[in-house]
Design a protein around this motif. Structure first.
Motif, short mmCIF file in Angstrom:
data_model
loop_
_atom_site.label_atom_id
_atom_site.label_comp_id
_atom_site.label_asym_id
_atom_site.label_seq_id
_atom_site.Cartn_x
_atom_site.Cartn_y
_atom_site.Cartn_z
N ILE A 156 -74.24 -1.20 -31.26
CA ILE A 156 -75.80 -1.59 -31.08
C ILE A 156 -75.59 -2.86 -30.41
CG2 ILE A 156 -77.68 -2.25 -32.33
CD1 ILE A 156 -76.80 -0.01 -34.41
N ALA A 157 -74.59 -3.78 -30.70
CA ALA A 157 -74.48 -5.09 -30.14
C ALA A 157 -74.39 -5.04 -28.80
CB ALA A 157 -73.57 -5.96 -30.81
N GLN A 158 -73.31 -4.08 -28.40
CA GLN A 158 -73.34 -4.03 -26.92
C GLN A 158 -74.11 -3.49 -26.13
OE1 GLN A 158 -70.15 -4.85 -25.45
NE2 GLN A 158 -69.15 -5.53 -27.22
N GLU A 159 -75.07 -2.59 -26.89
CA GLU A 159 -75.99 -1.86 -26.03
C GLU A 159 -77.29 -2.82 -25.96
OE1 GLU A 159 -75.56 2.71 -27.55
OE2 GLU A 159 -76.84 1.35 -28.76
N ALA A 160 -77.45 -3.78 -26.75
CA ALA A 160 -78.36 -4.97 -26.68
C ALA A 160 -79.83 -4.42 -26.46
CB ALA A 160 -78.12 -5.93 -25.58
N ASP A 161 -80.50 -4.87 -25.78
CA ASP A 161 -81.92 -4.48 -25.78
C ASP A 161 -81.97 -3.14 -24.97
OD1 ASP A 161 -81.46 -5.24 -23.04
OD2 ASP A 161 -83.21 -6.75 -22.99
N ALA A 162 -81.07 -2.60 -24.49
CA ALA A 162 -81.19 -1.41 -24.10
C ALA A 162 -80.78 -0.36 -25.07
CB ALA A 162 -80.26 -1.12 -22.89
N SER A 163 -80.44 -0.87 -26.19
CA SER A 163 -79.95 0.10 -27.25
C SER A 163 -81.07 1.21 -27.79
CB SER A 163 -79.58 -0.58 -28.62
OG SER A 163 -79.28 0.38 -29.62
N PRO A 164 -80.86 2.35 -27.86
CA PRO A 164 -81.77 3.54 -28.32
C PRO A 164 -81.93 3.52 -29.75
CG PRO A 164 -79.65 4.65 -27.60
CD PRO A 164 -79.48 3.02 -27.48
N ALA A 165 -81.04 2.75 -30.43
CA ALA A 165 -80.90 2.69 -31.88
C ALA A 165 -82.18 2.23 -32.60
CB ALA A 165 -79.86 1.80 -32.69
N ASP A 166 -82.97 3.24 -33.37
CA ASP A 166 -84.06 2.95 -34.26
C ASP A 166 -83.67 2.37 -35.84
OD1 ASP A 166 -86.14 3.46 -32.48
OD2 ASP A 166 -85.44 5.69 -32.52
N ILE A 167 -82.61 3.05 -36.21
CA ILE A 167 -82.12 2.80 -37.63
C ILE A 167 -80.74 2.68 -37.71
CG2 ILE A 167 -81.85 3.92 -39.81
CD1 ILE A 167 -84.64 5.26 -39.80
N PHE A 168 -80.24 1.62 -38.16
CA PHE A 168 -78.79 1.69 -38.58
C PHE A 168 -78.48 1.88 -40.22
CE2 PHE A 168 -75.12 -1.04 -40.16
CZ PHE A 168 -74.25 -0.29 -39.72
N MET A 169 -77.98 2.82 -40.55
CA MET A 169 -77.54 3.11 -41.88
C MET A 169 -76.30 2.98 -42.11
SD MET A 169 -78.85 6.75 -43.45
CE MET A 169 -80.46 6.63 -43.16
N THR A 170 -75.79 2.68 -43.49
CA THR A 170 -74.42 2.45 -43.82
C THR A 170 -74.30 2.39 -45.24
OG1 THR A 170 -71.99 1.61 -43.14
CG2 THR A 170 -74.21 0.10 -43.51
N ALA A 171 -73.00 2.29 -45.71
CA ALA A 171 -72.75 2.11 -47.21
C ALA A 171 -72.39 0.64 -47.20
CB ALA A 171 -71.75 3.03 -47.48
N ASP A 172 -72.70 0.00 -48.22
CA ASP A 172 -72.01 -1.39 -48.79
C ASP A 172 -72.94 -2.47 -48.06
OD1 ASP A 172 -69.07 -2.38 -50.25
OD2 ASP A 172 -70.33 -3.91 -49.05
N ALA A 173 -73.29 -3.15 -48.91
CA ALA A 173 -74.17 -4.39 -48.74
C ALA A 173 -73.47 -5.52 -47.61
CB ALA A 173 -74.89 -5.07 -49.93
N GLY A 174 -72.02 -5.47 -47.86
CA GLY A 174 -71.29 -6.24 -47.00
C GLY A 174 -71.45 -6.07 -45.54
N ILE A 175 -71.37 -4.66 -45.19
CA ILE A 175 -71.62 -4.11 -43.96
C ILE A 175 -72.90 -4.25 -43.59
CG2 ILE A 175 -71.31 -2.03 -42.45
CD1 ILE A 175 -68.71 -2.46 -43.55
N LEU A 176 -74.00 -4.21 -44.10
CA LEU A 176 -75.18 -4.56 -43.86
C LEU A 176 -75.62 -5.95 -43.59
CD1 LEU A 176 -77.22 -2.32 -46.67
CD2 LEU A 176 -77.30 -1.77 -44.24
N TRP A 177 -74.76 -6.53 -44.15
CA TRP A 177 -74.74 -8.11 -43.94
C TRP A 177 -74.04 -8.57 -42.65
CZ3 TRP A 177 -71.34 -12.13 -43.56
CH2 TRP A 177 -71.59 -13.44 -43.76
N ARG A 178 -73.09 -7.96 -42.69
CA ARG A 178 -72.30 -8.17 -41.14
C ARG A 178 -73.06 -7.52 -40.09
NH1 ARG A 178 -66.61 -4.92 -42.10
NH2 ARG A 178 -65.93 -6.19 -43.66
N ALA A 179 -73.99 -6.48 -40.22
CA ALA A 179 -74.96 -6.22 -39.04
C ALA A 179 -75.94 -7.09 -38.81
CB ALA A 179 -75.42 -4.63 -39.62
N ASP A 180 -76.49 -7.84 -40.03
CA ASP A 180 -77.46 -8.65 -39.77
C ASP A 180 -76.97 -9.99 -39.09
OD1 ASP A 180 -79.99 -9.95 -39.97
OD2 ASP A 180 -79.46 -11.02 -41.80
#
Ligand code: FE
Length: 344
Positions: free
Chosen positions: A71-95
Motif C-alpha cells: 500500500i505504501a509503494q502504491e501511494a496515491d494510486a493504491s486501489p486499497a480501500d480497507i487494510f485488515m489484519t491481526a494484532d494491534a501492533g501491526i495496525l499501529w505499524r500500518a498507521d
C-alpha cells in the motif's frame, strides 16, 4: 412510467416489504480489501455483504507487513480501500506508514469499545484474542502462579516454552507490561522469563502447545485461538493433544489477561471509502460478529455478543482494558528490551 416498469418497481418494493433478503442486488459498486486474515468464513461474510448491498468485495490476501509495504509503494494510486489484519501492533505499524485515513463514524464508535479502536478512527477492532498461559495437565499449574509477572519468578526455572521475540504477539505482550509496570520492571521481567526458559525459543504458538502437551515444558505462552485447534478438534490426534494441556488466564485478580485484536481501517487513498466504511460497519453487526470471530476462534469485539465454538468455554475471563494503541506505542521499546535481555 410504463405500466410494465411500474409493475416491476412495485414487485421490488413488495419483495423488500416482505423481507425477501435472499434476492441478490445487482452489482453497483466495489470495495478492495487487503487482508492479512485468511479464513473461508470471512469470504462467506463478504458474499453476504455483496448480496445485500450490491457492492462487490475484491480480496487481496498476503501477510500484514507485506500488505503495508504494498500500500505504501502504491501511494496515491493504491486501489486499497480497507487494510485488515491481526494484532494491534501491526495496525499501529500500518498507521506509522500512513496507510489509513481517520474515519469519524458514530456508528463504528458505538459498536467498538474505545480501547479497541484508534483514538482518531484510523482503525477499528473486529475481534479479540487473549495471550494466555497454558500448562501441562499432568504436571499441573505450579503453585502460586497467578500473573504474567509471576512467570519471572525463579521458582519456575526451566518451565517456560515461548516463541521468539521477533514475533509481534510477544512484542505486544511486553508492550502491555511496559505500559502497566514501567520500562525497568518490564526489562527485569523479560530477563526473569529468559532465565526460566525450558528451551531456546523455537517454532510458532502451536509448537509451544504441542511441547507443553508432550511435557517438554510445564508452561507455555500462547494466543487463545490456537488452543481451540486442539480443544475443539475433530481430528483424533489433535484432540488427544487438547486433552493434555489446560488454559490459564493470568492477572484475573488484577488488571486482567492481555487482550489484542484483529482489526481494519479505511485506506488513505481509498477510491471507494464510503463502501469501505459500510463493509466495516457490516462486519460489526450482531449477525456478522459471531461468524467473523469464529473464523479464527476469536472473541467478538462488540459487547454482549457471545463467542461460539471451542473457545466459548473459555470466554468468561477478565480482560485487560489497556487501549490497543498502547501496544503499538511501546513496540520499539519492547524490541529493545528483548535484545538487551537476550530473548532470541
Ligand atoms: Fe496467529
Amino acid at each position: 412510467m410504463t405500466m410494465k416498469a411500474w409493475i416491476a418497481g412495485f414487485a421490488i418494493l413488495l419483495a423488500a416489504a416482505c423481507g425477501e433478503k435472499e434476492e441478490a442486488r445487482p452489482i453497483t459498486g466495489e470495495v478492495n480489501v487487503y487482508s492479512g486474515r485468511h479464513y473461508d468464513s470471512d469470504i462467506v461474510l463478504f458474499d453476504q455483504f455483496t448480496k445485500e448491498t450490491g457492492i462487490r468485495v475484491n480480496l487481496i490476501e498476503a501477510g500484514g507487513d507485506a500488505l503495508i509495504e504494498r500500500i505504501a509503494q502504491e501511494a496515491d494510486a493504491s486501489p486499497a480501500d480497507i487494510f485488515m489484519t491481526a494484532d494491534a501492533g501491526i495496525l499501529w505499524r500500518a498507521d506509522e506508514r500512513d496507510v489509513f485515513r481517520a474515519i469519524d463514524s458514530e456508528e463504528l464508535k458505538r459498536r467498538v469499545p474505545a480501547q479497541y479502536r484508534h483514538p482518531d478512527g484510523k482503525w477499528f477492532g473486529l475481534s479479540k484474542r487473549a495471550r494466555i498461559i497454558i500448562y501441562n495437565k499432568e504436571m499441573g499449574l505450579p503453585e502460586g502462579l497467578e500473573t504474567y509477572e509471576d512467570l519471572a519468578d525463579p521458582a519456575y526455572r526451566g518451565m517456560i516454552c515461548v516463541r521468539s521475540s521477533s514475533n509481534i504477539y510477544n512484542q505486544s505482550l511486553l508492550a502491555s507490561i511496559i505500559a502497566h509496570d514501567g520500562t525497568k520492571a518490564a526489562e527485569e521481567w523479560a530477563q526473569g522469563v529468559v532465565a526460566n526458559f525450558a528451551r531456546k525459543p523455537q517454532g510458532n504458538d502451536t509448537s509451544q502447545i504441542e511441547a507443553v502437551a508432550a511435557g517438554l515444558c510445564r508452561l507455555g505462552i500462547v494466543n487463545s485461538y490456537y488452543t481451540a485447534r486442539y480443544k475443539g478438534a475433530d481430528d483424533q490426534k489433535a484432540a488427544e493433544i487438547g486433552e493434555k494441556f489446560e488454559l490459564f488466564f493470568p492477572n484475573q485478580a488484577g488488571r486482567g489477561a492481555h487482550v489484542n485484536i484483529s482489526g481494519a481501517g479505511v485506506a488513505k487513498h481509498a477510491p471507494n471509502a464510503e463502501n469501505a466504511e459500510r463493509l466495516i460497519a457490516f462486519l460489526l453487526r450482531d449477525e456478522s460478529q459471531t461468524a467473523f470471530a469464529r473464523g479464527n476462534n476469536e472473541y467478538p469485539v462488540v459487547p454482549g455478543i457471545t463467542a461460539e465454538g471451542p473457545i466459548a468455554a473459555y470466554a468468561d475471563f477478565k480482560a485487560d482494558e489497556l487501549p490497543a494503541s498502547a501496544l503499538g506505542e511501546h513496540q520499539a521499546e519492547a524490541v529493545q528490551i528483548f535484545d538487551r535481555v537476550g530473548w532470541p
